[in-house]
Design a protein around this motif. Structure first.
Motif, PDB file in Angstrom:
ATOM      1  N   THR A   2       0.830  -1.214   0.000  1.00  0.00           N
ATOM      2  CA  THR A   2       0.000   0.000   0.000  1.00  0.00           C
ATOM      3  C   THR A   2       0.860   1.257   0.000  1.00  0.00           C
ATOM      4  OG1 THR A   2      -1.863  -1.095   1.077  1.00  0.00           O
ATOM      5  CG2 THR A   2      -1.747   1.295   1.272  1.00  0.00           C
ATOM      6  N   ALA A   3       1.914   1.272   0.804  1.00  0.00           N
ATOM      7  CA  ALA A   3       2.787   2.447   0.862  1.00  0.00           C
ATOM      8  C   ALA A   3       3.390   2.749  -0.506  1.00  0.00           C
ATOM      9  CB  ALA A   3       3.885   2.228   1.896  1.00  0.00           C
ATOM     10  N   VAL A   4       3.795   1.703  -1.226  1.00  0.00           N
ATOM     11  CA  VAL A   4       4.375   1.909  -2.558  1.00  0.00           C
ATOM     12  C   VAL A   4       3.301   2.315  -3.557  1.00  0.00           C
ATOM     13  CG1 VAL A   4       5.668   0.827  -4.436  1.00  0.00           C
ATOM     14  CG2 VAL A   4       6.268   0.325  -2.067  1.00  0.00           C
ATOM     15  N   ALA A   5       2.118   1.771  -3.418  1.00  0.00           N
ATOM     16  CA  ALA A   5       1.018   2.173  -4.307  1.00  0.00           C
ATOM     17  C   ALA A   5       0.704   3.655  -4.143  1.00  0.00           C
ATOM     18  CB  ALA A   5      -0.220   1.332  -4.015  1.00  0.00           C
ATOM     19  N   SER A  15       3.271   5.578  -5.843  1.00  0.00           N
ATOM     20  CA  SER A  15       3.119   5.443  -7.295  1.00  0.00           C
ATOM     21  C   SER A  15       2.088   6.428  -7.813  1.00  0.00           C
ATOM     22  CB  SER A  15       2.695   4.013  -7.641  1.00  0.00           C
ATOM     23  OG  SER A  15       3.634   3.058  -7.181  1.00  0.00           O
ATOM     24  N   PHE A  16       0.958   6.522  -7.139  1.00  0.00           N
ATOM     25  CA  PHE A  16      -0.073   7.477  -7.554  1.00  0.00           C
ATOM     26  C   PHE A  16       0.448   8.908  -7.452  1.00  0.00           C
ATOM     27  CE2 PHE A  16      -3.128   4.076  -5.881  1.00  0.00           C
ATOM     28  CZ  PHE A  16      -3.308   3.521  -7.136  1.00  0.00           C
ATOM     29  N   ALA A  40      -8.589   6.660  -2.431  1.00  0.00           N
ATOM     30  CA  ALA A  40      -8.580   8.106  -2.223  1.00  0.00           C
ATOM     31  C   ALA A  40      -7.412   8.779  -2.928  1.00  0.00           C
ATOM     32  CB  ALA A  40      -8.529   8.402  -0.724  1.00  0.00           C
ATOM     33  N   ALA A  41      -6.329   8.035  -3.156  1.00  0.00           N
ATOM     34  CA  ALA A  41      -5.107   8.634  -3.703  1.00  0.00           C
ATOM     35  C   ALA A  41      -4.976   8.509  -5.218  1.00  0.00           C
ATOM     36  CB  ALA A  41      -3.889   7.990  -3.040  1.00  0.00           C
ATOM     37  N   ILE A  55      -5.302   4.815 -13.732  1.00  0.00           N
ATOM     38  CA  ILE A  55      -5.826   3.460 -13.854  1.00  0.00           C
ATOM     39  C   ILE A  55      -5.201   2.600 -12.762  1.00  0.00           C
ATOM     40  CG2 ILE A  55      -6.118   1.468 -15.371  1.00  0.00           C
ATOM     41  CD1 ILE A  55      -7.476   4.085 -16.320  1.00  0.00           C
ATOM     42  N   ALA A  56      -6.055   1.869 -12.034  1.00  0.00           N
ATOM     43  CA  ALA A  56      -5.553   1.021 -10.953  1.00  0.00           C
ATOM     44  C   ALA A  56      -6.405  -0.234 -10.872  1.00  0.00           C
ATOM     45  CB  ALA A  56      -5.577   1.770  -9.625  1.00  0.00           C
ATOM     46  N   GLY A  57      -5.743  -1.374 -10.716  1.00  0.00           N
ATOM     47  CA  GLY A  57      -6.470  -2.632 -10.645  1.00  0.00           C
ATOM     48  C   GLY A  57      -5.750  -3.643  -9.784  1.00  0.00           C
ATOM     49  N   CYS A  58      -6.410  -4.780  -9.578  1.00  0.00           N
ATOM     50  CA  CYS A  58      -5.859  -5.843  -8.743  1.00  0.00           C
ATOM     51  C   CYS A  58      -5.846  -7.162  -9.507  1.00  0.00           C
ATOM     52  CB  CYS A  58      -6.686  -5.992  -7.467  1.00  0.00           C
ATOM     53  SG  CYS A  58      -6.130  -7.322  -6.374  1.00  0.00           S
TER      54      CYS A  58
END
Length: 352
Positions: A79-82, A85-86, A110-111, A116-119
């Motif tokens: 999460t911290a790296v995500a 990244s944003f 929120a960030a 584009i973001a996915g899992c």
């Protein structure tokens, strides 16, 4: 944008799977890899012809030639790296499970802004059998759905040939065990079959760690569950009986069953050769009539390539990927509720 310039953070087993998939995609260009283990980064870069090597995620994120990143390392730091990244304007594909808990997913949502973001929990939905099952359910051939049963039990296979990864059954590194590792796939697949309209409201559950005879077969300090059983009740009365386990003192089993008042459907989620989806139709004259509604060959390459190719196209087309962070949040909220129910040993309300 003609190609998406991708950086992969994490050069372990799954990171190299992503690199292999990206190398086969003409719409993607691998421009950088990063790993705190410099040797792993160098090996991956050499194997896939990657021009830039970093030993920290921050250095890769500062690279202006990176459009998007794939986060392929253990859950605890993802999460911290995500979020970074944003902040650097990078599109993000997050490995599964999406995060340690639902609160972390909310932070990512929120960030991300309009990025584009996915899992990767959508992996098994790129198999043709998924669409066959989904289309059949949409035909209403099963009638009113009453019960969904998912049971996957993997027996212990004896001492491992290689050292098991430390994160796999560690709460502090992975947020949990088998439920985090495979439950995200199961829930993502199930919810998508019903267009994310399935609404589990209550859950009761239990969990167990590795049985004593098999403790030498897992990494030291493993404290997370290797076996989970949950009973989920939806608002319309539909019931989900869910069980998944590994390192089990039992016979192998792997099956999904969706039961309605007009018939039932049986299938497996994972890819296999000669895979079948079977309809058991209720007939007043004949009782239950068995029909194979789909049969075909599937491979793990379909699973891994599907999620990477979808993400790349989502970036190019500025559309949502197969599983958005908002959908991954629903999966994680249900997951968190299952853990809470198992801890409290009482029914828990699911807030999604």
């Amino acid at each position: 944008m003609e190609k998406v310039r991708v950086g992969v953070i994490g050069c372990g087993v799954i990171g190299r799977v992503h690199l292999k998939c990206l190398s086969k995609n003409p719409s993607a260009e691998i421009v950088a890899v990063a790993d705190i283990r410099e040797e792993a980064a160098k090996e991956a870069a050499s194997q896939f012809g990657v021009p830039k090597i970093y030993t920290s995620a921050d250095d890769l994120l500062n690279d202006p030639n990176v459009d998007a990143v794939i986060l392929a390392f253990q859950t605890a730091g993802r999460t911290a790296v995500a979020l970074k990244s944003f902040a650097h304007g990078k599109h993000v594909l997050v490995e599964k499970p999406v995060a340690m808990n639902a609160e972390e997913v909310k932070q990512m949502i929120a960030a991300k802004g309009d990025l584009i973001a996915g899992c990767c929990s959508s992996r098994h939905r790129f198999l043709p059998s998924f669409q066959a099952v989904k289309s059949f359910l949409a035909s209403n051939a099963l009638g009113e759905i009453r019960l969904i049963r998912i049971r996957v039990a993997k027996p212990d296979e004896g001492p491992p040939k290689t050292t098991p990864p430390a994160w796999r059954l560690r709460r502090d590194l992975n947020g949990g065990g088998i439920l985090m590792n495979w439950g995200c796939y199961d829930l993502d697949y199930l919810l998508a079959l019903f267009d994310w309209q399935l609404k589990p409201r209550w859950v009761t559950a239990n969990m167990w760690t590795v049985p004593p005879p098999f403790e030498p077969h897992v990494a030291p300090s493993s404290d997370a569950e290797a076996h989970v059983a949950a009973f989920l009740l939806c608002g319309d009365g539909l019931t989900i009986a869910y069980e998944r386990g590994e390192y089990m003192p039992t016979a192998p089993e792997d099956g999904w069953e969706i039961i309605g008042d007009k018939g039932s459907l049986r299938f497996r989620m994972i890819p296999e050769r000669g895979k079948t989806v079977t309809f058991y139709e209720a007939s007043t004259e004949a009782g239950v009539v068995q029909k194979v509604i789909w049969q075909g060959d599937e491979t793990w390459d379909m699973v891994h390539e599907g999620v990477v190719n979808d993400f790349v196209q989502a970036v190019l087309e500025r559309r949502s990927p197969a599983t958005t962070l908002e959908q991954a949040l629903i999966v994680q909220q249900i997951t968190d509720a299952i853990y809470a129910a198992a801890e409290k040993r009482e029914p828990i309300s699911i807030q999604t």
